[in-house]
Every structure is written in structure tokens, then in C-alpha cells.
Motif scaffolding. Sequence first.
Motif, PDB file in Angstrom:
ATOM      1  N   LYS A 113     -11.714   1.200   8.525  1.00 52.28           N
ATOM      2  CA  LYS A 113     -12.009   0.353   7.369  1.00 52.28           C
ATOM      3  C   LYS A 113     -10.780  -0.479   6.978  1.00 52.28           C
ATOM      4  N   SER A 114      -9.618   0.124   7.110  1.00 50.41           N
ATOM      5  CA  SER A 114      -8.385  -0.604   6.759  1.00 50.41           C
ATOM      6  C   SER A 114      -8.222  -1.843   7.631  1.00 50.41           C
ATOM      7  N   LEU A 115      -8.421  -1.667   8.930  1.00 51.67           N
ATOM      8  CA  LEU A 115      -8.265  -2.818   9.827  1.00 51.67           C
ATOM      9  C   LEU A 115      -9.361  -3.844   9.561  1.00 51.67           C
ATOM     10  N   GLY A 122       1.038   6.392  16.750  1.00 52.33           N
ATOM     11  CA  GLY A 122      -0.112   5.876  17.509  1.00 52.33           C
ATOM     12  C   GLY A 122      -0.448   4.451  17.101  1.00 52.33           C
ATOM     13  N   SER A 123      -0.304   4.182  15.819  1.00 47.81           N
ATOM     14  CA  SER A 123      -0.603   2.854  15.286  1.00 47.81           C
ATOM     15  C   SER A 123       0.392   1.822  15.819  1.00 47.81           C
ATOM     16  N   VAL A 124       1.676   2.157  15.781  1.00 47.33           N
ATOM     17  CA  VAL A 124       2.703   1.239  16.298  1.00 47.33           C
ATOM     18  C   VAL A 124       2.460   0.983  17.789  1.00 47.33           C
ATOM     19  N   ALA A 125       2.069   2.023  18.518  1.00 50.02           N
ATOM     20  CA  ALA A 125       1.844   1.857  19.966  1.00 50.02           C
ATOM     21  C   ALA A 125       0.759   0.812  20.234  1.00 50.02           C
ATOM     22  N   TYR A 158       0.827  -1.218   0.000  1.00 52.17           N
ATOM     23  CA  TYR A 158       0.000   0.000   0.000  1.00 52.17           C
ATOM     24  C   TYR A 158       0.860   1.267   0.000  1.00 52.17           C
ATOM     25  N   GLY A 159       0.472   2.257   0.794  1.00 53.08           N
ATOM     26  CA  GLY A 159       1.194   3.524   0.802  1.00 53.08           C
ATOM     27  C   GLY A 159       0.514   4.533  -0.115  1.00 53.08           C
ATOM     28  N   MET A 163      -0.642  -0.876   8.687  1.00 53.65           N
ATOM     29  CA  MET A 163      -1.944  -0.239   8.941  1.00 53.65           C
ATOM     30  C   MET A 163      -1.957   1.196   8.414  1.00 53.65           C
ATOM     31  N   MET A 164      -0.892   1.932   8.727  1.00 55.10           N
ATOM     32  CA  MET A 164      -0.775   3.327   8.279  1.00 55.10           C
ATOM     33  C   MET A 164      -0.755   3.397   6.745  1.00 55.10           C
ATOM     34  N   ARG A 165       0.006   2.507   6.138  1.00 57.05           N
ATOM     35  CA  ARG A 165       0.146   2.518   4.678  1.00 57.05           C
ATOM     36  C   ARG A 165      -1.168   2.167   3.993  1.00 57.05           C
TER      37      ARG A 165
END
Lengths: 371, 371
Positions: B358-360, B298-301, B283-284, B331-333
Motif C-alpha cells: 500500500k505504501s508503494l 530488502g527494500s534498499v536492495a 514518515y517513520g 519506503m520502509m519509513r
Amino acid sequence: MLMKHVVMNCRLPLLSCANNCMLLASSSVFRRQKFFIRSLGGSIDYHKTGKMQSVEVDAENIIRIITPALDQSRHKGQAGKIAVIGGCREYTGAPYFAAISALKIGADLSHVFCTKDAAPVIKSYSPELIVHPVLEESYSVREEDKKIIASKVLGEVDKWLERFDCLVVGPGLGRDPFLLDCVSEIIRHARKSNIPIVIDGDGLFLVTNHLELVSGYALAVLTPNVNEYKRLVQKVLSSEVNNDDATQQVLSLAKQIGGVTILRKGKSDLISDGDTVKSVSIYGSPRRCGGQGDILSGSVAVFLSWARQHIEAADLDSNPAVIGSIAGSAMMRKAASLAFSNKKRSTVTGDIIECLGKSLEDICPAGSCSL
Amino acid sequence: MLMKHVVMNCRLPLLSCANNCMLLASSSVFRRQKFFIRSLGGSIDYHKTGKMQSVEVDAENIIRIITPALDQSRHKGQAGKIAVIGGCREYTGAPYFAAISALKIGADLSHVFCTKDAAPVIKSYSPELIVHPVLEESYSVREEDKKIIASKVLGEVDKWLERFDCLVVGPGLGRDPFLLDCVSEIIRHARKSNIPIVIDGDGLFLVTNHLELVSGYALAVLTPNVNEYKRLVQKVLSSEVNNDDATQQVLSLAKQIGGVTILRKGKSDLISDGDTVKSVSIYGSPRRCGGQGDILSGSVAVFLSWARQHIEAADLDSNPAVIGSIAGSAMMRKAASLAFSNKKRSTVTGDIIECLGKSLEDICPAGSCSL
């Protein structure tokens, strides 16, 4: 340094080079240059009455040409870093509109430098902006502290100045004399660093009274509305606005201020740097809600930055201030038209901002634009 | 305590147990462990040039494995309690982005510890966050009060610290020396309590100058962008960034800082804990608007917390900091890619945050994930 806006020489890479890629690249540059010139139209026309006429440009093509390609390998900041100088105790909407418009058109970073009172409010409109509470108004500064405070304000702005691709000076600035003195100094510093400056709203009040701030600076764009234009004409040309010979007058005005670019807002937007006059008449909306000028100033700032990048990369001899004004005007008019078709009489500035993305996508789909 | 990120031993519950349920559970654990190892790919590869190459992981599978099951019997807090240390007079958007992203991915509680000036603004962005106005900047503290104030700040944070599953240090922190001294102390306390720490933005400025704060702490993740990575490499390896041998360099960097995890953001994200190097390239988006790094932190945390829970529950011998970084990056990408497909060039950070859910759900539907 007054740049000419007509491509005078197409300094192409060596066409004699045997390398196919080079040749292809060269012809692509050449094609783009030709395309660029064609989009800008010819020189000034004359009506059969003998009156000068502006040339309607192909603004959508210009947008397509200067909008940078999107590429995964680029990093934050490369698509533009814009700063708005404005926002005081009284006005907070205008700098927000200008700064958020820059982001929505595609800049990577958008800052606002405003007074301490205005900052929390502007911040609260959107977490997307970086808002610096650094400006001061007279009511919060004692006479004996003015020199120190002014130097502190300038120091705070200077820390950031070199990073910006364009400043927008004026949205919601107010007219406090101490604040305007500080902003004059910011303009002088930006000019020394060759940072383009778009001037609107109370910034126009300031420069109309201190023409030396921008006079002769080819990277300055003034975006007056009817009243601001009237004051400029009175001050600079010592005459009244002449709508019968508007093209000649805006040309004289830009020339008289040493080749700054004037974007005169109206039914058709007229753009001149004292050398030629272009007009943008496409789209537009009959709705005149306050704040649209702020969108325009943010829009011109982004396109001016992109035009400058493009002109440098393609080694063109055009004036990025004119190119950016044309593109910024067309973008604003298209978004206003889209918003009006949805919201009619109830259209407000926020609705227009929400249409900036779709407007740019319609003209120049994200997958297809190229440097 | 340097944890290895490759599963070395699969300490399964007794397979000899006659109980069918146990057997089923055991084989399910076994399957999941095998799946986990497969998703992480092999060890470091070598290109035919002899250069080290990172291993592209199956990040979506990793997300599926570590995302905890949703179950009506669980109570508030079990899906993660995250705290962001950041937000000052100048910056308020960044800590908001990091904290709200954690919630939108699925954490139960998201706190922000910021300065008194920043708190009302961050609170105004969203009632979902718990915002503590406890940090202080030099301008509001007299020299003689610094010691007392610092101890008071630390006391306020300490009251909460043990409750958190992960800290994010840095978004919008600013660079005030007094504030950074207090934050150094917070990092030391968190480390003593074995609380994972994701470090970004001005937090990276702090730890680059004080490597001892994180050196040797396996539960620390540093998430540098291009410029932050450059400064880290210069400081730690006394060399310049080498993009031709990026895998070897990020490995050396992580090793040199004693096995912290480095998540180097770029066209492909590179993740190393000094033992191996993984890459996430799925993605990205080509849009580089400011604030995306805050979403990532925040996502990595959140995923680091979930990875830690999963690894402990399944008795694996993996490094949760690496697993969390892989999942957080993917997740971010994915969210950035979704947002870009909707909003194109006008995508701003808030649009990406709106796509996290929606991504998750696309990767790991809420009804199907399991511990």
C-alpha cells in the motif's frame, strides 16, 4: 534487597529552584507520584468480620503511568528485551504464547531459550521471535557428559543474560531433571545480575521444590493457578488453601518466601509481596482455554520492566514486581474479555493475543502515554 | 570505480532529430532528468554555525522516477532478482523479513542462502521464497574438511550469483567464524561480478573487522543502526560518534571506506557516499521492534536494482547505491508509519511488511509509474 511497594518518600527535585521548567517538571513528577499512590489504593483493609481484605487497585491508571512514551528518538531495545526459558520436545505452544505476547504489548525484542527439538517448531510459529536451541533433556545426554553439557548450556544463556530486562521461566519447560538443573543455574545467574524473573508453569514446579532459588528475591514474581497455588501453600505454609481468608494466606505465603511477589490467578487476581495485598478484578473472561497463563507471564514481564524503568526514572520507592503484576493482570483480563466478546465459546489463546494491542490502546493510546 | 551521485551531464539522445516521437521521448527524458536532480536537492548545506548539514531529498519523487513501469510484455526477473545471504541455527526471522520484503515491494524473485538447519524453518514461513540450504557452521564441519566444504559452499552460491541484481548480506547470519569466512568469499565474488551488495546485521560485524571486503566498492551499501554505527566509527575513524556534527562524520566515514554508501538509521536516516550527504526524515514510526532493519535491507536492495536500471537506461551519472538507499529508506519509513497507525504499540515487523504494498501504491500507483 527487599523494596517496599508504598511510596515512602517523594524525593522531588528542588522545588525552590527558580527555573520554571524545573518547577513544572517537579510538579508534574509530584502529581504523577500522587496519582500513582492513589491508583494503588490504601493499605490492607479489614472486613467487619475482622478478616483481612485485599485492596482493589486502579490497574488501568497504573498501566497508563508506567507505559513508556513512544518517541522517534528511541532505539531498538529501549522498550524492553524479554527472554522466555521454556519449550521442550513435548511443549512448544506455551513459550511461543509468552514470547509473542511480550512483543504484542510493546517490548522491542523477545527471545526463547528452548531445547533443540522445540526450536524449529517455535521458530516456525513466528519469524518475530529469536529462538535459541540451547537446552538439553536427559534423553539426549549421557550420564558422563552431563557436567560438560550443563556448563555449555549455561555458557550459551550467559552470553545473552545481561541484555534482558526480564526473564519468564517455565512456559512449556517440562520436568526433565537434567533440564531443570540447568534452569536452576540460570535462575541463580539471573538473580546475581538483578534481572527480574517471572515464574510460571513447570518453573513453579521447580521452585516449589527448591524454594531457595527465589526466596528473598524481590524481583521474582510467581504466577500460580489453582493447582500450583495449592502445592505452594502446602509446601511453604504446610497447610491447605483457605479461600475464606485468601488475602491473609497469600500475604503469609509471599512473606514466607522472603518477599517475592505472588500473583494468584483466579476470578479476582490477588497480588502480594508479603507487605500488602492488591486485587485486580476488572474485565476477565469465563473461557478457560489453555495458554492464557502464558500470555499473563509475558504480559507481567513487559510491565515489570516498564515499572522498573518508571520507578527508577521518577525516583519512587515502589516494588516494580507488584506494579508489573497488577498491570500484567489487568492487560490479560482486558484482552481475554475483548476476545471473548468476539469469539465466545470458541475463543482460543491466539485470539486473546490478537486483542492485546487494542486492549492497551484502549487504556493508554500510543500518542498519550508518558514517562 | 567511484560513481558520482550528482547528475553531471545529461547525455540526451539527439534533440535535432526531426522525428516527433524521438523529440517527445527526448524531452520526456530531459524532464525526468531535471526532475531527478531537483528531487535530490542541492549539495551539502552549511548551518550558520558553520557545521555541515545534510540535504533532505524528495524521496517520494525518487521512488516515482526509479520504479519501473509494469507492462504485460515484461517477463519474470526483469523487475529484480534479489538474494539474501543469512539465516543460521539461531536466526531465521531476519533473512525471511529481508527476502519477503523484496518480493512485496515488487521484485520478481527472492532467494535466501542459509545454513542447513535454518532452511526448513525459513521455507516454512513462506512458499514464496527460494531457500538454498548451502551454508555451514563450524559445529558441523571437521577441521580437516573445512577447505573442501568452503569450496563446495562457494560453488553452490556461484552457480546462482550472476543472476542476481542485488545481494543482501547479513540478516540473521550469525557470527560463526567458518561461516563468515565463506561469506567473505561470496562478497569477493559478487564484487568481481559488479553485483550490488547491501550489508546489514552480522554482515556489518564481518565488514567492520574486514574493511577490505567493501572498501572502494561503490555498489556496496552499509546500513548500520546505533550500535553498528558506533563500532564502524570507532574502527574506521578511530573516534566516537559525534551527533553534533553527524553530517560531517557520516561523510568522512563513507569517504574513508572508499566511497561505499552508508545509510545511518535513526530519527532521520542519513545517507552518504563520501561525496554528499542526503537525509530522509519523512514518515517513520516510534515503534522499535526488532526486524525493521531487515525490511530496510530488502527494500534498499530492490530500489538499488531499479535505480541502476533507470540510471543506465536514462544514461544518468548518478550513484544507484545512494538513490536506492534514499528510496529504500523512504519506503520502509512509510510502511512503518502506516502499520503504526493501524496497530500502534502492538506493531510487529510482519505488520510493517504487510503495509509495503500500500505504501508503494500510495506513492507510485502501479498504473502510472514509468521508465
